[in-house]
Design a protein around this motif. Structure first.
Motif, PDB file in Angstrom:
ATOM      1  N   GLN A 196      -0.167  -2.520  10.061  1.00 20.44           N
ATOM      2  CA  GLN A 196      -0.629  -1.960  11.324  1.00 20.44           C
ATOM      3  C   GLN A 196      -0.892  -0.456  11.195  1.00 20.44           C
ATOM      4  O   GLN A 196      -1.882   0.068  11.717  1.00 20.44           O
ATOM      5  CB  GLN A 196       0.415  -2.220  12.412  1.00 20.44           C
ATOM      6  CG  GLN A 196       0.557  -3.690  12.781  1.00 20.44           C
ATOM      7  CD  GLN A 196       1.778  -3.956  13.638  1.00 20.44           C
ATOM      8  OE1 GLN A 196       2.786  -3.248  13.555  1.00 20.44           O
ATOM      9  NE2 GLN A 196       1.703  -4.965  14.491  1.00 20.44           N
ATOM     10  N   GLY A 197       0.009   0.243  10.502  1.00 17.39           N
ATOM     11  CA  GLY A 197      -0.178   1.678  10.315  1.00 17.39           C
ATOM     12  C   GLY A 197      -1.445   1.994   9.551  1.00 17.39           C
ATOM     13  O   GLY A 197      -2.206   2.906   9.912  1.00 17.39           O
ATOM     14  N   LEU A 198      -1.703   1.244   8.489  1.00 17.94           N
ATOM     15  CA  LEU A 198      -2.920   1.470   7.714  1.00 17.94           C
ATOM     16  C   LEU A 198      -4.170   1.084   8.511  1.00 17.94           C
ATOM     17  O   LEU A 198      -5.224   1.705   8.364  1.00 17.94           O
ATOM     18  CB  LEU A 198      -2.860   0.700   6.398  1.00 17.94           C
ATOM     19  CG  LEU A 198      -1.934   1.329   5.361  1.00 17.94           C
ATOM     20  CD1 LEU A 198      -1.753   0.410   4.162  1.00 17.94           C
ATOM     21  CD2 LEU A 198      -2.473   2.678   4.909  1.00 17.94           C
ATOM     22  N   MET A 199      -4.060   0.073   9.373  1.00 21.02           N
ATOM     23  CA  MET A 199      -5.184  -0.252  10.244  1.00 21.02           C
ATOM     24  C   MET A 199      -5.504   0.917  11.169  1.00 21.02           C
ATOM     25  O   MET A 199      -6.683   1.213  11.437  1.00 21.02           O
ATOM     26  CB  MET A 199      -4.879  -1.509  11.067  1.00 21.02           C
ATOM     27  CG  MET A 199      -5.998  -1.907  12.026  1.00 21.02           C
ATOM     28  SD  MET A 199      -7.508  -2.473  11.190  1.00 21.02           S
ATOM     29  CE  MET A 199      -7.177  -4.235  11.037  1.00 21.02           C
ATOM     30  N   PRO A 216       3.098  -2.686   2.916  1.00 22.54           N
ATOM     31  CA  PRO A 216       2.069  -3.017   3.902  1.00 22.54           C
ATOM     32  C   PRO A 216       1.431  -4.382   3.665  1.00 22.54           C
ATOM     33  O   PRO A 216       1.022  -4.703   2.552  1.00 22.54           O
ATOM     34  CB  PRO A 216       1.045  -1.889   3.738  1.00 22.54           C
ATOM     35  CG  PRO A 216       1.240  -1.390   2.337  1.00 22.54           C
ATOM     36  CD  PRO A 216       2.704  -1.533   2.064  1.00 22.54           C
ATOM     37  N   ALA A 217       1.367  -5.160   4.730  1.00 24.10           N
ATOM     38  CA  ALA A 217       0.802  -6.511   4.653  1.00 24.10           C
ATOM     39  C   ALA A 217      -0.717  -6.470   4.730  1.00 24.10           C
ATOM     40  O   ALA A 217      -1.351  -7.218   5.488  1.00 24.10           O
ATOM     41  CB  ALA A 217       1.381  -7.377   5.771  1.00 24.10           C
ATOM     42  N   ILE A 218      -1.308  -5.562   3.931  1.00 26.97           N
ATOM     43  CA  ILE A 218      -2.758  -5.499   3.809  1.00 26.97           C
ATOM     44  C   ILE A 218      -3.224  -6.636   2.890  1.00 26.97           C
ATOM     45  O   ILE A 218      -2.401  -7.327   2.298  1.00 26.97           O
ATOM     46  CB  ILE A 218      -3.198  -4.123   3.265  1.00 26.97           C
ATOM     47  CG1 ILE A 218      -2.440  -3.796   1.975  1.00 26.97           C
ATOM     48  CG2 ILE A 218      -2.962  -3.041   4.304  1.00 26.97           C
ATOM     49  CD1 ILE A 218      -2.851  -2.487   1.331  1.00 26.97           C
ATOM     50  N   ASP A 383      -8.069  -3.548   4.376  1.00 27.46           N
ATOM     51  CA  ASP A 383      -8.144  -3.038   3.000  1.00 27.46           C
ATOM     52  C   ASP A 383      -9.300  -2.064   2.799  1.00 27.46           C
ATOM     53  O   ASP A 383      -9.735  -1.842   1.671  1.00 27.46           O
ATOM     54  CB  ASP A 383      -8.255  -4.196   2.004  1.00 27.46           C
ATOM     55  CG  ASP A 383      -9.414  -5.147   2.310  1.00 27.46           C
ATOM     56  OD1 ASP A 383     -10.141  -4.903   3.302  1.00 27.46           O
ATOM     57  OD2 ASP A 383      -9.588  -6.131   1.580  1.00 27.46           O
ATOM     58  N   ASN A 384      -9.786  -1.448   3.868  1.00 27.84           N
ATOM     59  CA  ASN A 384     -10.859  -0.460   3.763  1.00 27.84           C
ATOM     60  C   ASN A 384     -10.318   0.794   3.070  1.00 27.84           C
ATOM     61  O   ASN A 384      -9.419   1.461   3.595  1.00 27.84           O
ATOM     62  CB  ASN A 384     -11.394  -0.114   5.152  1.00 27.84           C
ATOM     63  CG  ASN A 384     -12.537   0.879   5.110  1.00 27.84           C
ATOM     64  OD1 ASN A 384     -12.942   1.357   4.048  1.00 27.84           O
ATOM     65  ND2 ASN A 384     -13.070   1.211   6.271  1.00 27.84           N
ATOM     66  N   PRO A 385     -10.845   1.170   1.898  1.00 29.07           N
ATOM     67  CA  PRO A 385     -10.301   2.318   1.170  1.00 29.07           C
ATOM     68  C   PRO A 385     -10.843   3.664   1.639  1.00 29.07           C
ATOM     69  O   PRO A 385     -10.390   4.709   1.155  1.00 29.07           O
ATOM     70  CB  PRO A 385     -10.747   2.042  -0.265  1.00 29.07           C
ATOM     71  CG  PRO A 385     -12.055   1.327  -0.104  1.00 29.07           C
ATOM     72  CD  PRO A 385     -11.895   0.466   1.119  1.00 29.07           C
ATOM     73  N   ASP A 386     -11.793   3.664   2.553  1.00 24.98           N
ATOM     74  CA  ASP A 386     -12.375   4.920   3.019  1.00 24.98           C
ATOM     75  C   ASP A 386     -11.527   5.489   4.156  1.00 24.98           C
ATOM     76  O   ASP A 386     -11.647   5.079   5.313  1.00 24.98           O
ATOM     77  CB  ASP A 386     -13.806   4.702   3.491  1.00 24.98           C
ATOM     78  CG  ASP A 386     -14.499   6.007   3.895  1.00 24.98           C
ATOM     79  OD1 ASP A 386     -13.853   7.079   3.812  1.00 24.98           O
ATOM     80  OD2 ASP A 386     -15.674   5.953   4.299  1.00 24.98           O
ATOM     81  N   ASP A 418      -5.122   2.557  -5.562  1.00 26.48           N
ATOM     82  CA  ASP A 418      -6.077   2.898  -6.630  1.00 26.48           C
ATOM     83  C   ASP A 418      -7.515   2.878  -6.101  1.00 26.48           C
ATOM     84  O   ASP A 418      -8.346   3.712  -6.494  1.00 26.48           O
ATOM     85  CB  ASP A 418      -5.946   1.917  -7.793  1.00 26.48           C
ATOM     86  CG  ASP A 418      -4.725   2.200  -8.665  1.00 26.48           C
ATOM     87  OD1 ASP A 418      -4.171   3.322  -8.582  1.00 26.48           O
ATOM     88  OD2 ASP A 418      -4.328   1.303  -9.431  1.00 26.48           O
ATOM     89  N   ASN A 419      -7.801   1.953  -5.201  1.00 24.47           N
ATOM     90  CA  ASN A 419      -9.140   1.864  -4.632  1.00 24.47           C
ATOM     91  C   ASN A 419      -9.430   3.056  -3.718  1.00 24.47           C
ATOM     92  O   ASN A 419     -10.559   3.555  -3.668  1.00 24.47           O
ATOM     93  CB  ASN A 419      -9.305   0.553  -3.867  1.00 24.47           C
ATOM     94  CG  ASN A 419     -10.764   0.112  -3.772  1.00 24.47           C
ATOM     95  OD1 ASN A 419     -11.643   0.665  -4.420  1.00 24.47           O
ATOM     96  ND2 ASN A 419     -11.012  -0.895  -2.954  1.00 24.47           N
ATOM     97  N   VAL A 420      -8.427   3.511  -2.979  1.00 21.61           N
ATOM     98  CA  VAL A 420      -8.589   4.720  -2.170  1.00 21.61           C
ATOM     99  C   VAL A 420      -8.915   5.911  -3.067  1.00 21.61           C
ATOM    100  O   VAL A 420      -9.826   6.702  -2.785  1.00 21.61           O
ATOM    101  CB  VAL A 420      -7.320   5.007  -1.340  1.00 21.61           C
ATOM    102  CG1 VAL A 420      -7.413   6.379  -0.663  1.00 21.61           C
ATOM    103  CG2 VAL A 420      -7.110   3.922  -0.290  1.00 21.61           C
ATOM    104  N   ARG A 421      -8.194   6.028  -4.177  1.00 20.68           N
ATOM    105  CA  ARG A 421      -8.450   7.134  -5.109  1.00 20.68           C
ATOM    106  C   ARG A 421      -9.854   7.046  -5.700  1.00 20.68           C
ATOM    107  O   ARG A 421     -10.549   8.058  -5.833  1.00 20.68           O
ATOM    108  CB  ARG A 421      -7.392   7.117  -6.223  1.00 20.68           C
ATOM    109  CG  ARG A 421      -5.982   7.409  -5.722  1.00 20.68           C
ATOM    110  CD  ARG A 421      -4.941   7.097  -6.752  1.00 20.68           C
ATOM    111  NE  ARG A 421      -4.932   8.047  -7.860  1.00 20.68           N
ATOM    112  CZ  ARG A 421      -4.149   7.935  -8.922  1.00 20.68           C
ATOM    113  NH1 ARG A 421      -3.336   6.900  -9.032  1.00 20.68           N
ATOM    114  NH2 ARG A 421      -4.183   8.823  -9.868  1.00 20.68           N
ATOM    115  N   LYS A 422     -10.271   5.842  -6.035  1.00 21.39           N
ATOM    116  CA  LYS A 422     -11.599   5.655  -6.606  1.00 21.39           C
ATOM    117  C   LYS A 422     -12.687   5.967  -5.579  1.00 21.39           C
ATOM    118  O   LYS A 422     -13.707   6.600  -5.893  1.00 21.39           O
ATOM    119  CB  LYS A 422     -11.749   4.219  -7.113  1.00 21.39           C
ATOM    120  CG  LYS A 422     -13.110   3.908  -7.708  1.00 21.39           C
ATOM    121  CD  LYS A 422     -13.165   2.447  -8.179  1.00 21.39           C
ATOM    122  CE  LYS A 422     -14.544   2.111  -8.739  1.00 21.39           C
ATOM    123  NZ  LYS A 422     -14.607   0.680  -9.184  1.00 21.39           N
TER     124      LYS A 422
END
Length: 532
Positions: A196-199, A216-218, A383-386, A418-422
């Motif tokens: 929820q926090g990441l959402m 996180p349950a992403i 799971d949106n890394p942006d 890792d995807n956020v970093r990429k």
């Protein structure tokens, strides 16, 4: 009397601007009484599309007391219902000790419950909870309106709308009750609460200044598709579940085999990705003549390795990482399937309450995985890394995940980070960091040091070095970037039993390594290093 108390508390101490000096010294009293005629008369609005005609209604206003609270004990509770069925409870310190901060508390599983936000309020925060729009008795069935028809509104409410409304409605009540906006707004949650926090960071980046997202349950679609994989393996290979004693035997042998790889023997696999233990090759526990729970048959050993090696299609391609070696297997590979692993296909994917997980085979599991991703991913994958909008507004994010998580695969969180970093390039750790926790189970517990302030206790956590949430606050309010966090392992995981071990938690990809001298149970004798 309440007006006199407010004047006395606030005289000569106006609230600072967000992030200004003195933020930690705030002690703010209410501006209006905690009554139906006072705070209960607040007109609330949502930011839903006008054509929805959704209303927010205050159902009840009451007062309460928290026994033995370290900061505040008296609170005002406002219960709100937002159409169609979201319940939000806002709990606000009423004895002149509000610290000026707003904190939403995340839920677990399919949520469905709401309560007084005791952990937040007793530390001086305004605390907010939601049931996300359905009762806990519904399990995952709220996702289906009727066979063949998804309940898109309740799915949306669970996925993100209810958590956004916690901020929208909660902040309106704060402004009405105290006569000012919060100086900081935080998200605090683990598991579903971490998702929820990441959402919020991905979809509503202006709602919260800083977010703590544990386990996180992403990838809600993917990891829950894996959750039925252990049962698929055992059913297809063995025709029945593997007894718990045998699962525990394999787990213990994996730890024995890989424990020392980090230079310290402590009954914990520091990084399970480096452990390749195969019970099928271990003739100390695997024997063709095995007839009791003190050993494994060759077929059982192969099945356990398949569970560790992750969900795969008929071509053998990895679809999602598995539970790590050293992790107790009983939650997902027990006598019966984990409830959510069955409810998601029934009520979110196939919309068929009679769907039977036993129809899954190695041949059709790949299609099942694809069906799940297609049906569930667009609603709740998270799971949106942006995270550029969250970063641009000055947001701060700390994630953590236990390597021995029994329900959510830790490698999924690493994949996301890792995807956020990429995606975002250099400087991600200027606003977002990840801590991997060796030996910790799902949000807490386990054989490794697993207490670092993420679960509020009866006392105020001491400092940012030992409490990950205080580290987040210092990062947001003082621009003090978090470093290592000291985690504690209590004997039997019971605080009253005393400390067994401490260990530093390092920011991924760094790991804690023993310096070679002193007790291996003392965090002071470890350093965070990045290995090749």
């Amino acid at each position: 009397m309440w007006r006199e108390r407010r004047k006395r508390r606030r005289c000569g101490h106006p609230p600072p601007s967000s992030g200004g000096p003195g933020i930690g010294d705030l002690a703010i009293a209410p501006a209006i009484p905690c009554t139906p005629e006072g705070i209960g008369s607040t007109a609330l609005t949502t930011d839903d599309p006008p054509e929805k005609n959704f209303k927010a209604t205050i159902l009840e206003v009451s007062t309460g007391t928290i026994p033995d609270a370290p900061v505040t004990s008296e609170y005002c509770l406002v219960k709100v219902k937002v159409d169609p069925a979201i319940n939000i409870w806002v709990t606000m310190p009423s004895d002149g000790t509000w610290n000026g901060r707003f904190r939403s508390e995340g839920g677990g599983g399919y949520a469905g419950q709401v309560a007084v936000a005791t952990d937040s309020v007793k530390q001086g925060f305004v605390g907010v909870q939601t049931d996300t729009g359905h009762p806990s008795s519904a399990g995952g069935s709220f996702g289906m309106l009727e066979p063949g028809v998804p309940n898109t509104q309740l799915q949306e409410d669970f996925a993100h709308r209810s958590e956004h409304l916690m901020a929208v409605i909660g902040k309106q009540l704060v402004k009405a009750y105290y006569g000012q906006d919060p100086v900081r707004s935080y998200w605090f949650g683990c598991s579903t609460g971490g998702r929820q926090g990441l959402m919020m960071a991905q979809r509503y980046p202006d709602d919260y200044d800083a977010i703590l997202a544990g386990a996180p349950a992403i990838h809600w679609d993917r990891f829950q598709a894996y959750q039925i994989w252990p049962q698929v393996v055992m059913h297809n290979d063995l025709g029945a579940p593997i007894p718990t004693a045998k699962l525990d035997l394999a787990t213990a042998r994996a730890v024995e085999s890989c424990d020392a790889a980090d230079g310290v023997v402590d009954k914990v696999i520091d990084d399970p990705r480096k452990c390749t233990y195969d019970p099928a090759l271990d003739n100390t526990i695997t024997r063709p003549d095995c007839t009791d729970n003190s050993c494994l048959t060759p077929a059982e050993a192969v099945a356990i390795k398949k569970i560790w090696d992750g969900a795969r299609n008929i071509e053998g391609e990895l679809l999602w990482p598995g539970l790590e070696r050293g992790t107790p297997l009983g939650a997902l590979a027990g006598a019966t399937p984990f409830s959510i692993a069955v409810e998601q296909p029934k009520y979110w994917v196939y919309l068929d309450p009679d769907w039977d997980w036993k129809t899954l085979t190695y041949a059709n599991y790949g299609q099942f995985f694809t069906d799940t991703v297609n049906a569930v991913g667009p609603v709740i994958a998270t799971d949106n890394p942006d995270l550029s909008a969250f970063k641009s507004r000055g947001g701060k994010l700390i994630m953590y995940h236990g390597w021995a998580d029994t329900l959510i695969m830790p490698q999924g969180t690493i994949r996301y980070y890792d995807n956020v970093r990429k995606t975002m390039g250099e400087g991600v750790d200027d606003f977002a960091v990840l801590y991997m926790v060796p030996g910790m189970g799902h949000c807490s517990g386990g054989d490794g040091p697993n207490q670092f302030g993420q679960r509020a206790s009866g006392s105020v956590p001491q400092d940012a070095k030992h409490d990950i949430f205080r580290a987040l606050m210092d990062w947001s309010e003082k621009d003090q970037k978090p470093a290592e966090i000291i985690a504690t392992k209590f004997v039997g995981n019971v605080v009253a039993n005393g400390i067994e071990r401490t260990r530093p938690l390092c920011q991924y990809p760094a790991v804690a390594r023993y310096v070679g001298t002193g007790s291996t149970d003392d965090a002071a004798n470890f350093r965070c290093v990045v290995e090749d």
